[in-house]
Design a protein around this motif. Structure first.
Motif, PDB file in Angstrom:
ATOM      1  N   SER A   2       0.627  -1.297  -0.032  1.00 39.58           N
ATOM      2  CA  SER A   2      -0.061  -0.216  -0.010  1.00 39.58           C
ATOM      3  C   SER A   2       0.879   1.308  -0.108  1.00 39.58           C
ATOM      4  O   SER A   2       1.831   1.319   0.530  1.00 39.58           O
ATOM      5  N   GLN A  23     -15.099   6.239  11.301  1.00 42.02           N
ATOM      6  CA  GLN A  23     -15.286   4.613  11.747  1.00 42.02           C
ATOM      7  C   GLN A  23     -14.278   3.911  12.250  1.00 42.02           C
ATOM      8  O   GLN A  23     -14.548   2.911  12.851  1.00 42.02           O
ATOM      9  N   HIS A  24     -12.793   4.244  11.615  1.00 45.35           N
ATOM     10  CA  HIS A  24     -11.916   3.068  12.351  1.00 45.35           C
ATOM     11  C   HIS A  24     -11.754   3.246  13.835  1.00 45.35           C
ATOM     12  O   HIS A  24     -11.226   2.485  14.280  1.00 45.35           O
ATOM     13  N   PRO A  28     -12.113  -0.824  14.152  1.00 45.98           N
ATOM     14  CA  PRO A  28     -10.731  -1.025  13.675  1.00 45.98           C
ATOM     15  C   PRO A  28     -10.433  -2.241  12.890  1.00 45.98           C
ATOM     16  O   PRO A  28      -9.503  -2.329  12.079  1.00 45.98           O
ATOM     17  N   TYR A  30     -12.064  -3.503  10.638  1.00 38.61           N
ATOM     18  CA  TYR A  30     -12.375  -3.294   9.367  1.00 38.61           C
ATOM     19  C   TYR A  30     -11.360  -2.775   8.221  1.00 38.61           C
ATOM     20  O   TYR A  30     -11.567  -2.558   7.175  1.00 38.61           O
ATOM     21  N   PHE A  31     -10.206  -2.146   8.829  1.00 38.01           N
ATOM     22  CA  PHE A  31      -9.224  -1.690   8.031  1.00 38.01           C
ATOM     23  C   PHE A  31      -8.041  -2.345   8.507  1.00 38.01           C
ATOM     24  O   PHE A  31      -7.761  -3.053   9.560  1.00 38.01           O
ATOM     25  N   ASP A  32      -7.194  -2.070   7.241  1.00 35.85           N
ATOM     26  CA  ASP A  32      -5.775  -2.986   7.419  1.00 35.85           C
ATOM     27  C   ASP A  32      -5.131  -2.042   8.106  1.00 35.85           C
ATOM     28  O   ASP A  32      -5.126  -0.718   8.385  1.00 35.85           O
ATOM     29  N   ILE A  35      -3.724   1.712   6.901  1.00 33.36           N
ATOM     30  CA  ILE A  35      -4.773   2.675   6.852  1.00 33.36           C
ATOM     31  C   ILE A  35      -4.760   3.208   8.280  1.00 33.36           C
ATOM     32  O   ILE A  35      -5.114   4.470   8.378  1.00 33.36           O
ATOM     33  N   LEU A  36      -4.819   2.272   9.176  1.00 35.95           N
ATOM     34  CA  LEU A  36      -5.152   2.729  10.614  1.00 35.95           C
ATOM     35  C   LEU A  36      -4.000   3.579  10.868  1.00 35.95           C
ATOM     36  O   LEU A  36      -3.988   4.433  11.840  1.00 35.95           O
ATOM     37  N   ARG A  39      -4.181   7.214   9.549  1.00 31.85           N
ATOM     38  CA  ARG A  39      -5.283   7.905  10.261  1.00 31.85           C
ATOM     39  C   ARG A  39      -4.639   8.245  11.679  1.00 31.85           C
ATOM     40  O   ARG A  39      -4.875   9.422  11.833  1.00 31.85           O
ATOM     41  N   TRP A 116     -18.575  -4.365   1.819  1.00 26.53           N
ATOM     42  CA  TRP A 116     -17.657  -4.290   3.009  1.00 26.53           C
ATOM     43  C   TRP A 116     -18.225  -4.881   4.219  1.00 26.53           C
ATOM     44  O   TRP A 116     -19.578  -5.089   4.448  1.00 26.53           O
ATOM     45  N   ASN A 118     -18.880  -3.574   7.244  1.00 27.48           N
ATOM     46  CA  ASN A 118     -19.554  -2.749   7.953  1.00 27.48           C
ATOM     47  C   ASN A 118     -21.166  -2.721   7.205  1.00 27.48           C
ATOM     48  O   ASN A 118     -21.988  -2.280   7.800  1.00 27.48           O
TER      49      ASN A 118
END
Length: 283
Positions: A2, A23-24, A28, A30-32, A35-36, A39, A116, A118
């Motif tokens: 990424s 949302q993260h 959390p 739901y995110f790789d 990305i975490l 953010r 997804w 969510n």
């Protein structure tokens, strides 16, 4: 691999940042990890550096204020609206082309969303099983996008394939016609910063049955039947209710009125007011 693009570390002019939601912080898983990490590193810096934060719902505004401990008057909740296609007149020739192209059932529930986690497709599918076994109601469901393997497996294991249709990518000009042919919009999402399909449904006179969580509550007001998105039996029960004609008519009429709250004109004017105020502070 990424690639993460960093934000400017130092900004020498007054600035405004848009953060649709956080949302993260709630999901959390739901995110790789990339990305975490991005953010975590840049959201707080951006919020502290900027003069104003724009977001898309009162719910997002509240969660941003609570998370980052910033003054309430620094964050502006500015609602979105549906695209222009949802304002255009109904074209019966186009309507028939869409029905034929996607081989739409005579009656169906519609859920336009990526698959997804969510978006909560599995609990909706579980509700369909309950509808068939407990309520003896066989509901057709139409989805946009494509099913991932866990969804395909659930559909096959529970003998739902005849009731399910995934449309893949749908051009925007065709979307209003799918809504207009749907018996209802179902929206079981676990988290939304806003939820534009809810406004799209109101504009197309499509009754809504949806989750009772987060920003969804404010977006729909009193013009939807609400369910617990973690409770498939509650989802199933509310779907049976939305199929009743008096309920449908009431929800449609409420949706027509409620949709007037959402306009791009109001969105753009409010955004411009914030930008002018911030620019004035820097002059």
């Amino acid at each position: 691999m990424s690639l993460l693009i960093s934000e400017p570390a130092l900004i020498n002019v007054p600035c405004v940042v848009t953060i649709p939601d956080i949302q993260h912080e709630f999901f959390p898983e739901y995110f790789d990890s990339n990305i975490l990490a991005w953010r975590d590193k840049f959201y707080e810096h951006s919020i502290n550096t900027c003069k104003a934060v724009l977001t898309i719902s009162e719910y997002s505004k509240k969660t941003i204020i609570d998370k980052y401990k910033i003054p309430e008057d620094k964050v502006y909740a500015i609602h979105l609206d549906s695209s222009q296609e949802f304002y255009e007149y109904h074209n019966e020739d186009m309507n028939q082309r869409v029905i034929d192209k996607y081989q739409l059932p005579n009656e169906f529930g519609f859920f336009p969303a990526n698959t997804w986690h969510n978006k909560n497709h599995i609990n909706l599918l579980k509700a369909m099983v309950i509808l068939k076994k407990k309520f003896i109601v066989k509901i057709n469901m139409v989805f946009t996008g494509s099913a991932h393997e866990s969804i395909k497996s659930f559909i096959n294991e529970n003998d739902l394939s005849e009731q399910i249709k995934f449309l893949g990518y749908v051009p925007q000009e065709e979307m209003p016609y799918i809504y207009r042919n749907a018996s209802f919009l179902t929206f079981p999402s676990l988290f939304e910063g806003f939820g534009i399909p809810l406004v799209e449904a109101m504009r197309t006179k499509t009754p809504i049955v949806c989750s009772n969580v987060g920003s969804i509550l404010k977006v729909v007001g009193d013009c939807a039947l609400l369910f617990d998105p973690l409770n498939p039996e509650d989802i199933a029960l509310k779907i049976t209710e939305v199929l009743k004609e008096p309920t449908r008519i009431e929800l449609i009429n409420k949706g027509i009125n409620h949709a007037q709250k959402f306009t791009w004109d109001r969105c753009s004017k409010t955004t411009l007011e914030v930008l002018k105020r911030v620019a004035g502070e820097g002059s």
